[in-house]
Design a protein around this motif. Sequence first.
Motif, PDB file in Angstrom:
ATOM      1  N   VAL A  82     -16.224  10.802  22.940  1.00 24.14           N
ATOM      2  CA  VAL A  82     -15.236   9.386  24.506  1.00 24.14           C
ATOM      3  C   VAL A  82     -15.786   8.712  25.243  1.00 24.14           C
ATOM      4  N   ALA A  83     -16.807   9.360  25.312  1.00 22.40           N
ATOM      5  CA  ALA A  83     -17.612   8.638  26.446  1.00 22.40           C
ATOM      6  C   ALA A  83     -18.481   7.461  25.456  1.00 22.40           C
ATOM      7  N   LYS A  84     -18.996   7.136  24.215  1.00 20.04           N
ATOM      8  CA  LYS A  84     -18.953   6.237  23.645  1.00 20.04           C
ATOM      9  C   LYS A  84     -18.079   5.255  22.280  1.00 20.04           C
ATOM     10  N   GLU A  85     -17.458   5.623  23.029  1.00 23.05           N
ATOM     11  CA  GLU A  85     -15.629   5.190  22.540  1.00 23.05           C
ATOM     12  C   GLU A  85     -15.408   5.483  21.363  1.00 23.05           C
ATOM     13  N   TYR A  86     -16.586   6.491  20.341  1.00 20.88           N
ATOM     14  CA  TYR A  86     -16.069   7.043  18.486  1.00 20.88           C
ATOM     15  C   TYR A  86     -14.752   7.513  18.384  1.00 20.88           C
TER      16      TYR A  86
ATOM     17  N   TYR B 186     -15.976  16.278   3.731  1.00 19.41           N
ATOM     18  CA  TYR B 186     -14.398  15.601   3.363  1.00 19.41           C
ATOM     19  C   TYR B 186     -14.874  14.590   2.524  1.00 19.41           C
ATOM     20  N   ARG B 187     -13.501  14.487   2.141  1.00 25.15           N
ATOM     21  CA  ARG B 187     -12.209  13.531   0.604  1.00 25.15           C
ATOM     22  C   ARG B 187     -11.888  12.767   1.396  1.00 25.15           C
ATOM     23  N   VAL B 188     -12.089  11.174   0.177  1.00 26.99           N
ATOM     24  CA  VAL B 188     -11.320  10.452   0.822  1.00 26.99           C
ATOM     25  C   VAL B 188      -9.808  11.078  -0.275  1.00 26.99           C
ATOM     26  N   GLY B 189      -7.994  10.598  -0.154  1.00 26.22           N
ATOM     27  CA  GLY B 189      -7.184  10.948  -0.501  1.00 26.22           C
ATOM     28  C   GLY B 189      -6.683   9.606  -1.498  1.00 26.22           C
ATOM     29  N   ASP B 190      -6.103   9.850  -2.435  1.00 30.05           N
ATOM     30  CA  ASP B 190      -5.186   8.533  -3.147  1.00 30.05           C
ATOM     31  C   ASP B 190      -4.646   7.257  -2.175  1.00 30.05           C
ATOM     32  N   ASP B 191      -4.400   8.304  -0.944  1.00 32.64           N
ATOM     33  CA  ASP B 191      -3.521   6.962  -0.005  1.00 32.64           C
ATOM     34  C   ASP B 191      -4.811   7.084   1.018  1.00 32.64           C
ATOM     35  N   GLY B 192      -5.836   6.883   1.263  1.00 33.46           N
ATOM     36  CA  GLY B 192      -6.755   6.564   2.432  1.00 33.46           C
ATOM     37  C   GLY B 192      -6.945   7.434   3.722  1.00 33.46           C
ATOM     38  N   SER B 193      -6.227   8.656   2.871  1.00 33.29           N
ATOM     39  CA  SER B 193      -6.923   9.725   4.450  1.00 33.29           C
ATOM     40  C   SER B 193      -7.669  10.262   3.953  1.00 33.29           C
ATOM     41  N   VAL B 194      -8.406  10.897   4.804  1.00 34.94           N
ATOM     42  CA  VAL B 194      -9.622  11.416   4.944  1.00 34.94           C
ATOM     43  C   VAL B 194      -9.911  13.036   5.597  1.00 34.94           C
ATOM     44  N   SER B 195      -9.964  13.682   4.553  1.00 36.36           N
ATOM     45  CA  SER B 195      -9.699  15.763   5.468  1.00 36.36           C
ATOM     46  C   SER B 195     -11.323  15.782   5.101  1.00 36.36           C
ATOM     47  N   THR B 196     -11.456  16.938   6.368  1.00 34.30           N
ATOM     48  CA  THR B 196     -12.284  17.288   6.371  1.00 34.30           C
ATOM     49  C   THR B 196     -12.457  19.260   5.860  1.00 34.30           C
TER      50      THR B 196
ATOM     51  N   ALA C 167      -9.821  15.149  14.903  1.00 35.98           N
ATOM     52  CA  ALA C 167      -9.330  14.178  15.891  1.00 35.98           C
ATOM     53  C   ALA C 167      -7.796  13.442  14.622  1.00 35.98           C
ATOM     54  N   ASN C 168      -7.193  12.752  15.328  1.00 38.54           N
ATOM     55  CA  ASN C 168      -5.869  12.361  14.598  1.00 38.54           C
ATOM     56  C   ASN C 168      -6.078  11.071  13.668  1.00 38.54           C
ATOM     57  N   ALA C 169      -6.737  11.041  13.371  1.00 38.77           N
ATOM     58  CA  ALA C 169      -7.098  10.000  12.568  1.00 38.77           C
ATOM     59  C   ALA C 169      -8.683  10.871  12.094  1.00 38.77           C
ATOM     60  N   PRO C 170      -8.349  11.537  10.704  1.00 42.21           N
ATOM     61  CA  PRO C 170      -9.655  12.908  10.425  1.00 42.21           C
ATOM     62  C   PRO C 170     -10.289  11.501   9.235  1.00 42.21           C
ATOM     63  N   GLU C 171     -10.866   9.996   9.645  1.00 38.28           N
ATOM     64  CA  GLU C 171     -11.524   9.124   8.786  1.00 38.28           C
ATOM     65  C   GLU C 171     -12.677   8.828  10.568  1.00 38.28           C
ATOM     66  N   LEU C 172     -12.503   9.172  11.354  1.00 37.65           N
ATOM     67  CA  LEU C 172     -12.971   9.353  12.368  1.00 37.65           C
ATOM     68  C   LEU C 172     -13.826  10.063  13.142  1.00 37.65           C
ATOM     69  N   ALA C 173     -13.476  10.888  12.111  1.00 32.53           N
ATOM     70  CA  ALA C 173     -14.140  12.095  12.819  1.00 32.53           C
ATOM     71  C   ALA C 173     -15.097  12.849  11.434  1.00 32.53           C
ATOM     72  N   ALA C 174     -14.867  12.335  10.148  1.00 33.32           N
ATOM     73  CA  ALA C 174     -15.753  12.530   9.544  1.00 33.32           C
ATOM     74  C   ALA C 174     -16.902  12.212   9.459  1.00 33.32           C
ATOM     75  N   PRO C 175     -17.312  11.759   9.741  1.00 31.75           N
ATOM     76  CA  PRO C 175     -19.143  10.782  10.186  1.00 31.75           C
ATOM     77  C   PRO C 175     -19.726  11.857  11.247  1.00 31.75           C
ATOM     78  N   PHE C 176     -19.115  13.112  11.926  1.00 28.16           N
ATOM     79  CA  PHE C 176     -19.836  13.850  12.308  1.00 28.16           C
ATOM     80  C   PHE C 176     -19.973  15.435  11.646  1.00 28.16           C
ATOM     81  N   ASN C 177     -19.010  15.816  11.068  1.00 31.18           N
ATOM     82  CA  ASN C 177     -19.615  16.982  10.085  1.00 31.18           C
ATOM     83  C   ASN C 177     -20.162  16.978   9.056  1.00 31.18           C
TER      84      ASN C 177
ATOM     85  N   PRO D  64     -25.155  14.710  13.655  1.00 32.61           N
ATOM     86  CA  PRO D  64     -24.801  12.852  14.224  1.00 32.61           C
ATOM     87  C   PRO D  64     -24.661  11.991  14.339  1.00 32.61           C
ATOM     88  N   ILE D  65     -24.848  11.015  14.429  1.00 30.17           N
ATOM     89  CA  ILE D  65     -24.860   9.304  15.047  1.00 30.17           C
ATOM     90  C   ILE D  65     -25.385   9.706  16.793  1.00 30.17           C
ATOM     91  N   LEU D  66     -24.589  10.709  16.878  1.00 27.94           N
ATOM     92  CA  LEU D  66     -24.895  11.203  18.894  1.00 27.94           C
ATOM     93  C   LEU D  66     -26.227  11.926  19.235  1.00 27.94           C
TER      94      LEU D  66
END
Length: 232
Positions: free
Chosen positions: A99-103, A45-55, A29-39, A75-77
Amino acid sequence: MEPDTAYMALEAPVLRLQKNDRVQIVVSANAPELAAPFNGGVGSYRVGDDGSVSTTVDRSAAGYIVDQTGAIDFPILGKMQVEGRTLDQVREMVRGQLVAKEYINNPTVKVELLNLKISVMGAVGGQQVLQVPEGRITLLEAINQAGGLAVVADPQAVLVIREENGLRRKIVNDIESRSIFDSEAYYLQQNDIVYVEPKMAVNTPREQRNRAYIGFGMGMFAFAISLFALFK
């Protein structure tokens, strides 16, 4: 097959998931932190010093196993029925639910089959299990990767043993005939077993020694009979 003749080949069939398949699903996703829980099944995945999340995608990770009910536990679904579906259909199903569940508003979903392997046995150069990361392999390519046909191989008796819907069946192929390009087994599927029959039984080293001993013994017996007849 006739030389300098073009033959039509079947279009590669679309692979469909089966029970016990292992599938990898990566959500971006454009915001990696939104996709992390589904991977959870693709690595970490890790959280960077600036708060960004990468998988981090790891092909050796377990992925998701299609259970005996034909479902995966995502996961989650939650439980998702995937047996009999193509990889594209699974991708669209996961994307649609996100998309339908607005995640995630505009997710990117990648689906890959991890257990596409072919066993090649019988009268070939080297019996082995082939891993197919490309997602497609033909019967002729599999034989070639296994070292080609052995000297004693029967090219008119190349068997593909295939399991579908809980049933196992045998498909006989003549790879010297033009019919090979029309065979439903020309493109192999996950877990297919290729067995090349020999033209004749191949003797084991022990059988070869026994035949040598018998031949030697019969030769000595014939020699003794000849000597007896000579000096009689």
